[in-house]
Every structure is written in C-alpha cells, then in structure tokens.
Design a protein around this motif. Structure first.
Motif, PDB file in Angstrom:
ATOM      1  N   UNK A  63      -2.112   2.060   2.928  1.00  0.00           N
ATOM      2  CA  UNK A  63      -3.013   1.560   1.894  1.00  0.00           C
ATOM      3  C   UNK A  63      -3.572   0.233   2.372  1.00  0.00           C
ATOM      4  N   UNK A  64      -4.868   0.163   2.508  1.00  0.00           N
ATOM      5  CA  UNK A  64      -5.492  -1.085   2.906  1.00  0.00           C
ATOM      6  C   UNK A  64      -5.362  -2.136   1.818  1.00  0.00           C
ATOM      7  N   UNK A  65      -5.715  -3.366   2.166  1.00  0.00           N
ATOM      8  CA  UNK A  65      -5.582  -4.462   1.233  1.00  0.00           C
ATOM      9  C   UNK A  65      -6.471  -4.281   0.013  1.00  0.00           C
ATOM     10  N   UNK A  66      -7.687  -3.754   0.217  1.00  0.00           N
ATOM     11  CA  UNK A  66      -8.625  -3.565  -0.902  1.00  0.00           C
ATOM     12  C   UNK A  66      -8.088  -2.517  -1.877  1.00  0.00           C
ATOM     13  N   UNK A  71      -5.277  -1.023  -6.984  1.00  0.00           N
ATOM     14  CA  UNK A  71      -4.085  -0.501  -7.643  1.00  0.00           C
ATOM     15  C   UNK A  71      -3.382  -1.583  -8.462  1.00  0.00           C
ATOM     16  N   UNK A  72      -3.357  -2.797  -7.935  1.00  0.00           N
ATOM     17  CA  UNK A  72      -2.735  -3.907  -8.664  1.00  0.00           C
ATOM     18  C   UNK A  72      -3.504  -4.190  -9.947  1.00  0.00           C
ATOM     19  N   UNK A  73      -4.827  -4.153  -9.884  1.00  0.00           N
ATOM     20  CA  UNK A  73      -5.624  -4.381 -11.092  1.00  0.00           C
ATOM     21  C   UNK A  73      -5.359  -3.297 -12.135  1.00  0.00           C
ATOM     22  N   UNK A 123       4.457   1.147  -2.300  1.00  0.00           N
ATOM     23  CA  UNK A 123       4.175   1.758  -0.997  1.00  0.00           C
ATOM     24  C   UNK A 123       3.325   0.834  -0.132  1.00  0.00           C
ATOM     25  N   UNK A 124       2.435   0.078  -0.762  1.00  0.00           N
ATOM     26  CA  UNK A 124       1.569  -0.820   0.005  1.00  0.00           C
ATOM     27  C   UNK A 124       2.355  -1.936   0.685  1.00  0.00           C
ATOM     28  N   UNK A 125       3.585  -2.188   0.237  1.00  0.00           N
ATOM     29  CA  UNK A 125       4.421  -3.218   0.865  1.00  0.00           C
ATOM     30  C   UNK A 125       5.166  -2.707   2.085  1.00  0.00           C
ATOM     31  N   UNK A 180      -1.326 -10.469  -3.671  1.00  0.00           N
ATOM     32  CA  UNK A 180      -2.291 -11.554  -3.402  1.00  0.00           C
ATOM     33  C   UNK A 180      -1.787 -12.436  -2.246  1.00  0.00           C
ATOM     34  N   UNK A 181      -0.508 -12.783  -2.288  1.00  0.00           N
ATOM     35  CA  UNK A 181       0.050 -13.618  -1.204  1.00  0.00           C
ATOM     36  C   UNK A 181       0.035 -12.877   0.131  1.00  0.00           C
TER      37      UNK A 181
END
Length: 185
Positions: A63-66, A71-73, A123-125, A180-181
């Motif tokens: 999963x890219x950062x964008x 997903x976070x939003x 999963x993005x982590x 974000x970090x």
C-alpha cells in the motif's frame, strides 16, 4: 513511531477480541442454551473476521503512502462517527438465537464496523505489524472464549460488555499519527 504503531496494533487486537459488537458473548450464550456444538459453530462464524488478515499474511500487498492516507481518512471518519453515534452504526435488530441469525448479525456488523479498513491500515505498516495483529487478536479471542465458556469468568464478561467505540477512536487517532509520521520521515 514504532511505539505508536505497536500500541495501536495491540490495542486494536484487544478491542476486537473483547468487543461485544464483534460477538464475543455469543459463544457463551449458545453454550449455555444450545450446547457445545452450537457454541463451536458460533466461534467459527465469529472467527471469520480473521480471514482477511490471514490472507494478507499469505499474500502481502503493498500500500503506497497515498492509499494509506486515504484509508486513514476513512478509518478516522468511521471512528469519529462511531464515537458520536455508535448505536446507529451497529446492527442489533432481528437477532434470533440461531446460527443463521448469528451469521446475518455478524456480516452486517462486520461491514458496519469498517474492520477491513483498520486491517488495511495495519497492513500498510508492514508484515511484522500484521503478523503481530493476527497473532494477538486470535490468541486474545481464544483466551476470552475459554474464560467465558469454561471458567465462567465474570470479570471477562464485564470487559466484553463495555462499549469500545470511544477507545476505538483513540486507536484510530494513534494509527493516523503513525501513518502521518511514517509519511513525513
């Protein structure tokens, strides 16, 4: 950042294992009133929420950062709405004490809980965080069921009866800060 991510991952595992909105008390009900075979069927139905994380462990996706930010939003929006009007985002009606009724209740609440979004954020982590989430969640869920079914532990029953919507908001905020970090660094 690692501490934030681990805190959020472990907290989400704990919330999902104990949350009555995830059906933690149904195996106890079926055990008391319908017997062990129905309780086991209820546990299998309630365990279906482990399919997505386990599938992602078997076949990881990037999963890219964008996409992580999107997903976070979504997750943050859901957590805020759930904290404000949690009862509206939870299906309670029409539950008959049957396995079919439990299946309908479970699928409705799985979709309303936006759990796939939370799993995708974890999963993005990376693989290790997802593995930690799956292992902790499944272990806590099994321990919870054992304590509820065989030891009739009232303390665990009370923990399962709590409303975790506001705690989920705090976890969503921690996950948001972690994404974000990670994106800034």
């Amino acid at each position: 950042m690692l501490a934030l991510t681990l805190t959020a991952t472990l907290s989400l595992s704990l919330i999902n294992a104990l949350d009555q909105g995830k059906g933690s008390l149904f195996p106890r009900y079926f055990y008391i009133y319908r017997g062990m075979s129905r309780a086991v069927m209820a546990m299998l139905i309630m365990g279906m929420d482990s399919i997505l994380p386990i599938a992602l462990l078997i076949d990881p996706i990037f999963l890219g950062w964008i996409l992580s930010l999107v997903l976070v939003l979504l997750m943050l929006n859901h957590a805020i709405m759930k904290a404000i009007v949690g009862s509206l985002l939870h299906y309670t009606g029409g539950f008959r004490p049957s396995i079919l009724g439990l299946g309908r209740w479970y699928v409705s609440n799985y979709l309303l809980s936006a759990e796939p979004v939370y799993v995708m954020v974890i999963t993005s982590f990376g693989y290790l965080n997802l593995l930690l989430f799956v292992a902790t969640y499944i272990s806590l869920r099994v321990i919870t069921w054992i304590l509820l079914l065989f030891m009739k532990n009232e303390g665990v029953k009370r923990l399962c009866s709590l409303n975790y919507d506001r705690v989920r908001l705090i976890v969503a905020l921690i996950l948001t800060l972690s994404v974000i970090l990670r994106g800034v660094s």
